[in-house]
Scaffold this motif. Structure first.
Motif, PDB file in Angstrom:
ATOM      1  N   LEU A 123      41.625  34.615  49.118  1.00 38.82           N
ATOM      2  CA  LEU A 123      42.695  34.636  47.617  1.00 38.82           C
ATOM      3  C   LEU A 123      41.125  35.820  46.907  1.00 38.82           C
ATOM      4  CD1 LEU A 123      43.440  31.385  46.895  1.00 38.82           C
ATOM      5  CD2 LEU A 123      44.837  33.077  46.538  1.00 38.82           C
ATOM      6  N   ALA A 124      40.095  35.116  46.700  1.00 35.07           N
ATOM      7  CA  ALA A 124      38.889  36.182  46.620  1.00 35.07           C
ATOM      8  C   ALA A 124      39.006  38.257  46.667  1.00 35.07           C
ATOM      9  CB  ALA A 124      37.230  36.360  45.801  1.00 35.07           C
ATOM     10  N   PRO A 147      47.854  40.437  43.032  1.00 30.32           N
ATOM     11  CA  PRO A 147      46.625  41.154  42.195  1.00 30.32           C
ATOM     12  C   PRO A 147      47.582  40.870  40.909  1.00 30.32           C
ATOM     13  CG  PRO A 147      46.613  42.416  44.090  1.00 30.32           C
ATOM     14  CD  PRO A 147      48.186  41.118  44.395  1.00 30.32           C
ATOM     15  N   TYR A 149      47.192  38.170  39.406  1.00 35.92           N
ATOM     16  CA  TYR A 149      46.916  36.739  39.558  1.00 35.92           C
ATOM     17  C   TYR A 149      49.111  36.530  38.716  1.00 35.92           C
ATOM     18  CZ  TYR A 149      42.594  37.476  39.502  1.00 35.92           C
ATOM     19  OH  TYR A 149      41.160  37.531  40.203  1.00 35.92           O
ATOM     20  N   ASP A 165      43.197  33.743  36.109  1.00 35.67           N
ATOM     21  CA  ASP A 165      41.329  33.518  36.165  1.00 35.67           C
ATOM     22  C   ASP A 165      41.715  33.526  37.849  1.00 35.67           C
ATOM     23  OD1 ASP A 165      38.608  32.938  35.633  1.00 35.67           O
ATOM     24  OD2 ASP A 165      39.083  31.465  36.472  1.00 35.67           O
ATOM     25  N   LEU A 166      40.819  34.014  38.197  1.00 33.76           N
ATOM     26  CA  LEU A 166      41.110  33.988  39.992  1.00 33.76           C
ATOM     27  C   LEU A 166      40.654  32.241  40.048  1.00 33.76           C
ATOM     28  CD1 LEU A 166      40.991  34.600  42.866  1.00 33.76           C
ATOM     29  CD2 LEU A 166      38.572  34.906  42.181  1.00 33.76           C
ATOM     30  N   VAL A 169      44.053  29.854  39.606  1.00 34.75           N
ATOM     31  CA  VAL A 169      44.893  30.414  41.385  1.00 34.75           C
ATOM     32  C   VAL A 169      44.697  29.569  42.779  1.00 34.75           C
ATOM     33  CG1 VAL A 169      45.101  31.824  42.859  1.00 34.75           C
ATOM     34  CG2 VAL A 169      44.993  33.127  40.555  1.00 34.75           C
ATOM     35  N   GLN A 170      42.677  29.650  42.912  1.00 39.81           N
ATOM     36  CA  GLN A 170      41.983  29.059  43.848  1.00 39.81           C
ATOM     37  C   GLN A 170      42.226  27.405  43.160  1.00 39.81           C
ATOM     38  OE1 GLN A 170      38.433  30.803  43.022  1.00 39.81           O
ATOM     39  NE2 GLN A 170      38.332  32.073  44.616  1.00 39.81           N
TER      40      GLN A 170
END
Length: 192
Positions: A123-124, A147, A149, A165-166, A169-170
Motif C-alpha cells: 500500500l505504501a 492514489p 486514498y 491518511d495511508l 488505508v493500511q
C-alpha cells in the motif's frame, strides 16, 4: 534487462529492511555448486544457489508471471521471498482469513494468499507506476484503493470512501483481510 528474486528460510516473519540486508549480504558472497536444494528443480528462470539462499533471475517481460510462480513455490516450501526491484518481502505468515485471497497491484504483481505485512508494505508503494492495490476474494467481495486514498469496497454493491491518511488505508486493508468489518462503519461510504 533482467530482474531477480531471492528465496531462503527464516524462522519468523522479517521486515523489508531485514530482507534487503540479507539480499545485499548474500549478493557479496560466492555462489555454490555441487548438491543443489530440491526447490531449485521447481523454480522457473535462471537459478543461482548461494549458501542457504537461492537467487532466481528472469527477464523483465516475464517478470509478473514468473514472480507469481516463485512466490507460490516459496510459500509451499515455507520460505521467504524478497523482491529487490519492488523492495518487498513475502513472508509465510501471518495470512488473512480468506483462503485464496489475491493481492493485485497496478504494476502487475499478483500474489495468492499474501501475508499481512506484504499487504501493508504494498500500500505504501502506490504511485503513477503502481496506480492501485486490491485485495480480491473472487466471487465474494473486494477492497481496492488508488492514489489519493480513494477506497472502493464491493460485496453486493460498489461503494466508495475517501480517506486522508495511508495509515487509515493500511488499517482498512488489515481489517478486511482478517475478516473484521470496522472499516465499513468507521468511514463514510457512498454508493457508486
Amino acid at each position: 534487462m533482467s530482474v531477480e528474486l531471492m528465496v531462503w528460510d527464516e524462522p519468523e516473519p522479517i521486515t523489508r529492511d531485514q530482507a534487503r540486508a540479507v539480499y545485499l549480504a548474500v549478493k557479496k558472497s560466492e555462489p555454490v555448486g555441487g548438491v543443489l536444494p530440491e526447490i531449485v528443480k521447481e523454480l522457473p528462470g535462471q537459478v543461482t544457489v548461494y549458501p542457504g539462499h537461492v537467487l532466481v533471475g528472469m527477464d523483465l517481460e516475464s517478470m509478473d508471471e514468473m514472480s507469481a510462480q516463485v512466490f507460490t513455490i516459496a510459500r509451499e516450501h515455507g520460505l521467504v521471498c524478497y523482491d529487490p526491484q519492488r523492495d518487498l518481502v513475502h513472508n509465510v505468515a501471518p495470512l488473512g482469513v480468506y483462503q485464496g485471497m489475491q493481492l493485485h497491484t497496478g504494476d502487475g504483481m499478483i500474489v495468492h494468499d499474501p501475508d499481512l505485512g506484504l499487504v501493508r508494505d504494498v500500500l505504501a508503494t502506490m504511485s503513477p507506476q503502481n496506480p492501485f492495490v486490491a485485495l480480491v476474494n473472487f466471487g465474494h467481495h473486494f477492497l481496492q484503493v488508488s492514489p489519493g486514498y480513494e477506497l472502493e469496497y464491493k460485496e453486493q454493491a460498489l461503494q466508495r470512501a475517501l480517506l486522508t491518511d495511508l495509515a487509515d488505508v493500511q488499517r482498512a486493508f488489515q481489517e478486511y483481510a482478517t475478516g473484521e468489518r470496522a472499516f465499513l462503519t468507521r468511514h463514510e461510504w457512498t454508493p457508486i
